[in-house]
Enzyme design. Structure first.
Site, PDB file in Angstrom:
ATOM      1  CD  GLU A 443      -2.981  -1.162  -0.095  1.00 34.51           C
ATOM      2  OE1 GLU A 443      -2.852  -0.453  -0.166  1.00 34.51           O
ATOM      3  OE2 GLU A 443      -3.183  -2.785  -0.184  1.00 34.51           O
ATOM      4  N   GLY A 444       2.212   1.512  -0.410  1.00 39.63           N
ATOM      5  CA  GLY A 444       3.035   1.956  -0.708  1.00 39.63           C
ATOM      6  C   GLY A 444       4.121   1.864   0.555  1.00 39.63           C
TER       7      GLY A 444
END
Length: 601
Positions: A443-444
């Site tokens: 998610e980053g």
């Protein structure tokens, strides 16, 4: 292996005594009550402890299997997911107008922590579905919402997000999956996506993939990317009149499942779109705004990844405490006995208190962020909604990155408490570290979260939203100073606020530098996020200390409050100084980084 017990009392302390159930005062939740929330937490704890947690180790050992293009989950996972869906848990934070339970986000987040603590691999499935619901609720057409949202909300169908490709990791501008327009308004997708969490499985009857792709005539870069809905099984036409009856299998196949360090019970898939005629998909939202629309889903997921880290940290705490209270070794420094448990040794106590204090602090900050989300969505004035959203924007990268980094350290300390037994898989501590290690990456990556905080979020408003939080920290520090016995905590917390404001000023000035601004922000981003995380978590523990002190002053002799004061004391006086040192790191400058050549060693 220690059974998992959901931390209901700790969660209630945050919701009831620190946040004072503020979300329940919002008009959207006027039918909810503290008694209802308590009942929800207790039932969620039962599901987590009795149904999901016993499958955590077996799911890790068995893993997932791919046979004939179909993924089979570990034994018991399908039934455990069905128990979750049939209980209505998938819609706990979804508005009633969309078929959900309509409870506040702060309550949904608390429940999700319990589920992640019980079984992180299994909890990833509904986490991704929640993001898909959020994206479609904001950007889907009326027809898409009518057909897909009810099934996603009830959990009969699950959702995924498909971003990464072999040549496009975090740089989504390099996405090459093609979406070819068809005469009927649909698209045919061709391409491959990797690292797709729960990309295929046998727990639900359909899987709704949200896929980033570009039309053949789309421009290069981010502006050419659009978002498409691609179901595993097509829904019978016409869509708007459909009752959700499933049609033919779409041209989406699972080419492989990844062999990972941890979360073995979660099928992480390589998905191929269009191996024959093309996977049928439908445009979601506006053409060319796929990244914008997907970030609706990703922001939801990033907060929940932070919650996920806290869940694993809590389980690591429980396991370490149980082992330390049972394992006998050495001479007690207090009694002199040779048969003491290792919990008597001060170095072990240091590790245990560090684990507990940090987990308490991370939980409080994440739930505070969730409460701000409730205000941002349902506040009774535009000003209150804007102010809350600005705080959420600053807090989400901190919750995601700081919580997951700390979760890895907490799980590692859990192994250390076990000693040699912690390095043995059968003890269970090693799985928690293996599982937790993915959370700072997906998610980053946490480096990207730091850049988001120090770059986009801080520079966008000149630090105004963070400044408002620092002012809250100072208010708490002042209250601690006035409380007599907590005065030293106030001094330390106040010093943290000074450091964070000074570092913020340095980062803002660096960002404004026309020549070196971008490089300087990158150089300072990670230490800046670490400083912010330490200070904001210490702020929450300052609040916890005030609440616990007031309860004791009112005559409560419950050991729980004394434990909270001990956690707060450790967090503010012994953990916060570690974070405050990041100010010196930032003020040291970026010369060594700028001059470093990785090719010369």
């Amino acid at each position: 292996m220690t059974p998992y017990v959901a931390p209901v009392r700790d969660v209630r302390f945050v919701l009831e005594e620190m946040l004072e159930h503020g979300s329940l005062a919002l008009p959207a939740f006027e039918e909810a009550s503290p008694d209802l929330v308590e009942a929800v937490l207790e039932e969620a704890a039962r599901l987590a402890g009795e149904v999901w947690a016993p499958l955590n180790a077996s799911g890790d050992h068995q893993g997932c299997r791919l046979e004939d293009g179909r993924v089979t989950l570990p034994a018991g996972f399908v039934d455990a997911y069905q128990a979750y869906a049939e209980g209505g848990w998938n819609g706990i934070g979804v508005p009633e107008s969309m078929g959900g339970q309509g409870l506040p986000e702060v309550v949904a987040s608390a429940v999700q922590e319990m589920l992640h603590g019980a079984n992180m691999a299994l909890a990833l499935c509904p986490m991704l579905t929640a993001g898909a619901i959020e994206a479609l609720a904001h950007h889907g057409s009326e027809e898409q919402q009518a057909v897909y949202l009810p099934k996603l909300v009830e959990g009969a169908w699950t959702g995924t997000m498909n971003l990464t490709e072999p040549q496009a990791g975090s740089d989504l501008s390099k996405v090459r999956t093609r979406a070819v327009p068809q005469e009927d308004g649909s698209y045919r997708l061709f391409g491959q996506k990797i690292y797709i969490t729960w990309g295929d499985h046998d727990a639900a009857e359909n899987i709704i993939h949200l896929v980033l792709a570009r039309k053949p005539d789309a421009p290069e870069g981010n502006k050419g990317i659009s978002l498409f809905l691609v179901p595993k099984y097509l829904v019978n036409e016409p869509l708007v009149e459909s009752d959700g009856a499933l049609g033919a299998r779409n041209d989406v196949t699972c080419a492989s499942i990844e062999h990972k360090l941890g979360i073995h019970g979660s099928p992480t898939c390589t998905l191929s779109f269009g191996e024959t005629d093309g996977a049928i998909g439908y445009l979601v939202g506006e053409e060319g705004r796929g990244l914008n629309h997907m970030f609706t889903m990703m922001n939801e997921a990033r907060h929940k990844v932070g919650i996920q880290g806290i869940g694993v940290a809590e389980r690591a705490c429980q396991q370490a405490f149980a082992y330390a209270l049972d394992r006998t070794q050495g001479r007690s420094p207090r009694s002199g006995r040779n048969d003491c448990t290792i919990s008597d040794h001060l170095d072990v106590r240091r590790m245990l208190l560090s684990m507990r204090a940090r987990t308490d602090a991370l939980r409080a900050l994440a739930l505070y962020c969730a409460a701000q989300l409730d205000i941002a969505r349902h506040g009774d004035s535009e000003d209150s909604r804007k102010t809350a959203q600005a705080r959420v924007d600053v807090l989400i990268p901190v919750v995601k990155a700081f919580s997951t980094d700390q979760a890895v350290e907490i799980a590692s300390l859990g192994i250390q408490v076990h000693g040699g037994m912690g390095f043995i898989e059968e003890a269970g501590a090693a799985q928690l570290l293996r599982d937790a290690r993915i959370a700072p990456i997906y998610e980053g990556t946490n480096g990207i979260q730091a850049l988001d905080l120090a770059g986009r979020k801080l520079q966008r408003d000149g630090g105004a939203a963070l400044e408002s939080l620092i002012e809250e920290v100072e208010i708490t520090a002042a209250a601690l100073k006035k409380s007599g016995e907590l005065a030293e905590l106030g001094e330390s917390l106040g010093g943290g606020a000074v450091d964070l404001r000074a570092a913020m000023t340095r980062v803002l000035e660096a960002g404004a530098d026309a020549e070196q601004g971008a490089d300087a922000v990158q150089a300072y981003a990670t230490p800046f996020l670490s400083l912010a995380g330490h200070v904001l978590c210490a702020w929450q523990m300052g609040q916890a200390a005030l609440v616990a002190n007031a309860a004791q002053g009112a005559g409560s002799d419950e050991p729980f409050y004394q434990a909270k004061r001990q956690s707060a004391d450790y967090a503010i006086r012994q953990w916060l100084p570690v974070g405050r040192a990041q100010r010196a790191v930032i003020e040291a400058g970026m010369e060594s980084l700028a001059g470093f050549d990785a090719a010369v060693q």
